[in-house]
Structure formats: C-alpha cells, structure tokens
Design a protein around this motif. Structure first.
Motif, PDB file in Angstrom:
ATOM      1  N   ASP A  92      46.318  19.952  20.530  1.00  0.00           N
ATOM      2  CA  ASP A  92      46.736  20.940  19.325  1.00  0.00           C
ATOM      3  C   ASP A  92      46.996  22.384  19.847  1.00  0.00           C
ATOM      4  OD1 ASP A  92      44.171  22.064  19.981  1.00  0.00           O
ATOM      5  OD2 ASP A  92      43.400  22.213  17.926  1.00  0.00           O
ATOM      6  N   HIS A 215      47.788  27.885  19.550  1.00  0.00           N
ATOM      7  CA  HIS A 215      46.666  27.178  19.229  1.00  0.00           C
ATOM      8  C   HIS A 215      46.560  26.619  17.785  1.00  0.00           C
ATOM      9  CE1 HIS A 215      41.973  25.846  20.238  1.00  0.00           C
ATOM     10  NE2 HIS A 215      42.897  24.827  19.856  1.00  0.00           N
ATOM     11  N   ARG A 217      45.186  25.184  15.121  1.00  0.00           N
ATOM     12  CA  ARG A 217      43.852  24.688  14.304  1.00  0.00           C
ATOM     13  C   ARG A 217      43.371  25.555  13.218  1.00  0.00           C
ATOM     14  NH1 ARG A 217      39.240  27.185  18.457  1.00  0.00           N
ATOM     15  NH2 ARG A 217      40.226  29.092  18.946  1.00  0.00           N
TER      16      ARG A 217
END
Length: 306
Positions: A92, A215, A217
């Motif tokens: 991810d 990133h 997330r």
C-alpha cells in the motif's frame, strides 16, 4: 536495469493498491529488479500481477507467512542474484520517481546506516502520514521540524530512533550484520525488533528528507489487544540491547498474573497468563533466536553470500 538494486513487495489481498505500487517502482528514475512475495492472496492479486507485470518475479506461497518471513524469502532471492541494495516496500505504498535513487545515494555515502527511509506522506500526497509524524518528533528526530520551520537547508539524513518498515532501504552490509526479520514476529513489531538489532550492531537508522514516498493507509485509533500486548513484551524480551532473559521475563509476567488476581482484573490476568503460557512453551526457541540475532551472520536468512 540496475542488477544491484532489488525492490521486495509482500502482498496479501492487495488488489486495491498493487497496480499503483508496482507502477511506481517501474517508473522510478533508477531501474531495479522487482520481487513480489505473495502470502496466498485470494482477491485476484496473483492473477493481476501475472497478466500485467510480466517483468516482476512473483513468488507464491501456499499460506500467509506474515510480513517478516515473506520479506526474508525475497531478501534471500535478491542476495543469491547478487543484490547490494534492497528496498522493502509495502503493497500500500508508492514511490516517487527519485525515491530509490536518493536513498541509495545516501546509503553509499553513509555506510554507518543500517536502515534509511524516505519521508512518508499519506496516500494523496497532501500531508505527512499521521503515524510517520510520531517517528520524527523532537525526542526521536533531533532538529527535523526546527529546520523545516526555519527554512534551513535540510540535512542529507536525520537520525531517528524508529521508523516503520513500510519503505526501507537496507544494504548488503546491513543484511550481513543484522540479517533478516526475526520469524518470531508474524506481523507488526518485527520492524521494532529489527531496529533494536541494528542498534546492537552499531548501525544507525535515518530519514532522508529529500526522498519522499506515499503510504496509502487508513490510520485509526489502535486499542490494546492480546496481540499487541504480546508484541510489546516480545520486543522487550528479544531486544539484544537489554538484559531480559527468558527467565527474567517469566518471573516478571508471573508477578503481573498474581497482581491481577489480587486486584480481580480479568483482562490483565487473561493477557498475562496467555503470554506466560506462550513464552514458557517457546522457552528453547526464544533462547535460540536470542543467540542467533546477536552472533550469526545473515541472521534468519539462508543466504551467506560474501
């Protein structure tokens, strides 16, 4: 293609991100070899990679090995193929065009570092990743925010006490001295353990501020669970920088069990009793892992490339 740089991606049901993740590697200014270790995905990730990313070396597992063990497989393959620099990239996470080049440049110039990381932005790239901000605090990363605020020339590297393994660069020297991830950790805290072992081997950990990655997330509030309780104690137990023997940990947890009984604290009793039982069962395994992490070249890796 640069035959010395390998990017290792561990996947597990990663269809949401995998196209952007792999494209970000292939579109990097510095070319690299890409190894995907798939932990038995069932959402079409495997089929998608086979169809759309034929240059990627895909290694399928028949069960979920967890983050650390799967990365170790990729590191072993990369070492056997002559790798010198190893980027560990979450499924991810996405690289910028110059992320790899800037990291490798600084690792070459500063071999005293065992781990280098870019700055982590969120998935949209419009702010710093929320948890990453906790790794570059005043206590953990001296002068970083001060230099940013005062618009000073940023240093090439800022030392940190910890940065998570979503986007790491490791060198062959790091692997020779520190090895791979400790297989005792299935998922989460394996990066805490790895950095403790870097520090034991006198290797530093740093952030390269001019190198940036995303990133993607969702960061939510994390509550204490049985698993996180285990991880906290396992990191302490397996940290070669302290004096926590297995016997010392068992005595410590036994006291916690007795206290929880006296205080009628059911949750603490459950957590501590479970951890005591697990550690007692794995007594010999833990002692073996403690020795290997401190004294063996290429700890937890099968390769011994020189």
């Amino acid at each position: 293609m640069n035959n010395k740089i390998f990017v290792i991606v561990v996947t597990f049901n990663g269809m949401r991100w995998i196209e952007d993740c792999l494209n970000s590697i292939l579109n990097s200014a510095v070319s690299s070899n890409v190894i995907v270790i798939d932990n038995c995905s069932t959402d079409g990730t495997i089929e998608f990679i086979k169809l759309n990313f034929k240059s990627v070396l895909l290694v399928q597992q028949n069960k979920n090995l967890g983050f650390g063990a799967a990365n170790n497989i990729g590191l072993n393959i990369a070492l056997e193929k002559g790798g010198e620099y190893f980027v560990l990239l979450n499924q991810d996470a996405y690289l910028k065009e110059n992320t790899i080049g800037l990291l490798v440049e600084q690792m070459k110039a500063n071999p005293e570092y065992g781990v280098l990381s870019p700055v982590h932005l969120n998935g949209q790239g419009n702010r710093m990743d929320l948890l990453f901000q906790t790794y570059v605090t005043v206590n953990n990363c001296k002068d970083f925010y001060s230099d940013l605020f005062l618009k000073k020339d940023l240093k090439n590297i800022y030392d940190v006490s910890f940065v998570n393994a979503a986007i790491w660069l490791l060198s062959k020297t790091t692997l020779q001295n520190v090895g791979g991830f400790n297989p005792y950790f299935f998922h989460y805290a394996e990066d805490n353990d790895y950095i403790n072992r870097c520090q034991f081997k006198k290797l530093k950990v740093g952030i390269v501020p001019k190198s940036v990655a995303l990133h993607d997330r969702n960061v939510s509030e994390r509550k204490l669970t049985l698993k996180t309780f285990d991880n906290i104690n396992d990191v302490k137990l397996l940290n070669p920088n302290n004096s926590w023997t297995v016997n010392k940990m068992l005595k410590f947890i036994l006291k916690k069990i007795l206290l929880s009984i006296l205080l009628f604290n059911k949750r603490d009793f459950t957590y501590n009793f479970s951890y005591f039982s697990k550690t007692l069962k794995n007594y010999k395994i833990v002692k073996k892992l403690q020795r290997e992490s401190m004294y063996k070249e290429y700890s937890f890796l099968t390769s011994s490339q020189s």
